[in-house]
Design an enzyme around this catalytic site. Sequence first.
Site, short mmCIF file in Angstrom:
data_model
loop_
_atom_site.label_atom_id
_atom_site.label_comp_id
_atom_site.label_asym_id
_atom_site.label_seq_id
_atom_site.Cartn_x
_atom_site.Cartn_y
_atom_site.Cartn_z
CG ASP A 8 28.30 53.63 25.04
OD1 ASP A 8 28.46 54.71 24.48
OD2 ASP A 8 28.35 52.53 24.46
CG LEU A 9 22.62 55.76 22.58
CD1 LEU A 9 21.35 55.40 23.36
CD2 LEU A 9 22.41 57.09 21.85
CG ASP A 10 26.63 52.33 18.91
OD1 ASP A 10 25.91 51.33 18.71
OD2 ASP A 10 27.66 52.56 18.26
CB THR A 16 22.99 53.14 16.76
OG1 THR A 16 23.62 53.30 18.03
CG2 THR A 16 21.53 53.54 16.89
CE LYS A 44 30.67 47.91 17.40
NZ LYS A 44 30.41 46.56 17.92
N GLY A 45 32.35 54.20 19.75
CA GLY A 45 32.62 55.14 20.84
C GLY A 45 33.43 56.35 20.41
CB ILE A 46 35.78 56.82 17.64
CG1 ILE A 46 36.60 55.70 18.29
CG2 ILE A 46 36.67 57.86 17.01
CD1 ILE A 46 37.47 56.13 19.44
NE ARG A 48 28.16 63.08 13.22
CZ ARG A 48 27.22 64.00 13.47
NH1 ARG A 48 27.14 65.09 12.71
NH2 ARG A 48 26.35 63.85 14.45
CB SER A 115 26.07 58.69 23.87
OG SER A 115 26.21 58.45 22.49
CB ALA A 116 30.91 59.64 21.23
CB SER A 117 25.70 59.50 19.38
OG SER A 117 24.82 59.87 18.34
CG ASN A 119 22.53 61.79 15.34
OD1 ASN A 119 21.89 62.71 14.84
ND2 ASN A 119 23.68 61.37 14.80
CE LYS A 146 31.71 57.48 25.37
NZ LYS A 146 30.59 56.60 25.00
CD GLU A 170 31.47 52.94 26.54
OE1 GLU A 170 31.44 52.06 25.65
OE2 GLU A 170 31.38 54.15 26.29
CG ASP A 171 29.40 49.04 23.06
OD1 ASP A 171 29.41 50.22 23.48
OD2 ASP A 171 29.45 48.76 21.85
P1 B16 Z 1 27.24 60.67 15.89
P2 B16 Z 1 28.40 55.80 21.79
C1 B16 Z 1 29.16 56.61 19.36
O1 B16 Z 1 28.15 56.28 20.26
C2 B16 Z 1 29.30 55.52 18.31
O2 B16 Z 1 29.72 54.31 18.93
C3 B16 Z 1 30.32 55.93 17.29
O3 B16 Z 1 30.42 54.93 16.29
C4 B16 Z 1 29.89 57.28 16.66
O4 B16 Z 1 30.83 57.73 15.71
C5 B16 Z 1 29.73 58.30 17.78
O5 B16 Z 1 28.79 57.83 18.72
C6 B16 Z 1 29.28 59.65 17.24
O6 B16 Z 1 27.97 59.55 16.77
O7 B16 Z 1 27.85 60.68 14.54
O8 B16 Z 1 25.79 60.22 15.91
O9 B16 Z 1 27.41 61.99 16.62
O10 B16 Z 1 28.91 54.39 21.73
O11 B16 Z 1 29.38 56.78 22.44
O12 B16 Z 1 27.01 55.90 22.37
MG MG Z 2 29.10 52.16 22.61
#
Ligand code: B16
Ligand code: MG
Length: 216
Positions: A8-10, A16, A44-46, A48, A115-117, A119, A146, A170-171
């Site tokens: 996982d990233l964040d 972040t 967290k992990g959810i 956007r 990662s769900a991000s 970014n 997730k 994962e956190d």
């Molecule tokens: P973005 P992870 C997740 O990262 C964040 O924990 C979560 O808070 C955020 O909404 C999601 O990425 C989407 O991120 O808006 O940058 O696409 O923990 O899966 O690495």
């Molecule tokens: Mg995370």
Amino acid sequence: MKKGFVFDLDGVITDTAKFHYLAWKDLADELGISIDLKFNEQLKGISRMDSLERILAYGNQADKYTEAEKEELATKKNTHYVELLQDLTPDDLLPGVKAFLDEANEKNIPCAIASASKNAPFILEKLAVREAFAAIVDPATLTKGKPDPEIFIRAAEAINITPAEAVGFEDAQAGLDGIKAAGMYAVGVYSGEELHGADVIVHELTDLSIDELLQK
Ligand code: B16
Ligand code: MG
């Protein structure tokens, strides 16, 4: 025997969550919804859009906006979030991450990001660890977020191993549930909230031995 690592990233590679929180809080304030750090834990992990939906539901505004308006709100939050990311540097890697990745790379153990991000590639560039990962799953291509295991299964595939051959990190509870549902060995990275179902819980990656993990 394990053959690869899925991160996982964040909350695992860098923190972040504090920037996500600032950006969501600003937007929520504008919408007349008051969120706090405790509420932020469930984001967290959810994804956007799912995060926005949860905030609107929390403020009893679930049906107030059209889909197009919600897209605009999510984009506004993301623009603010990306501004906050501009100052990220390799110093923002969480303790032990750089050494762990260097050792994994030296030992030719493939690493992937789940990662769900959206970014994630940008964040990894800022942290100067993009090259350490053989694959980054594109969350835009997923059918479910997730805690569904899809992202973790796709990450293992991308580094040519089975989920059973992977160790997942994962956190967040949603992510941990996904790792276990995928059939991976799960490392929970403790960030202040209780985590259930991990095979091992650590405070930071320095607490782990790569050689021991590979024996799991
Ligand atoms: P973005 P992870 C997740 O990262 C964040 O924990 C979560 O808070 C955020 O909404 C999601 O990425 C989407 O991120 O808006 O940058 O696409 O923990 O899966 O690495
Ligand atoms: Mg995370």
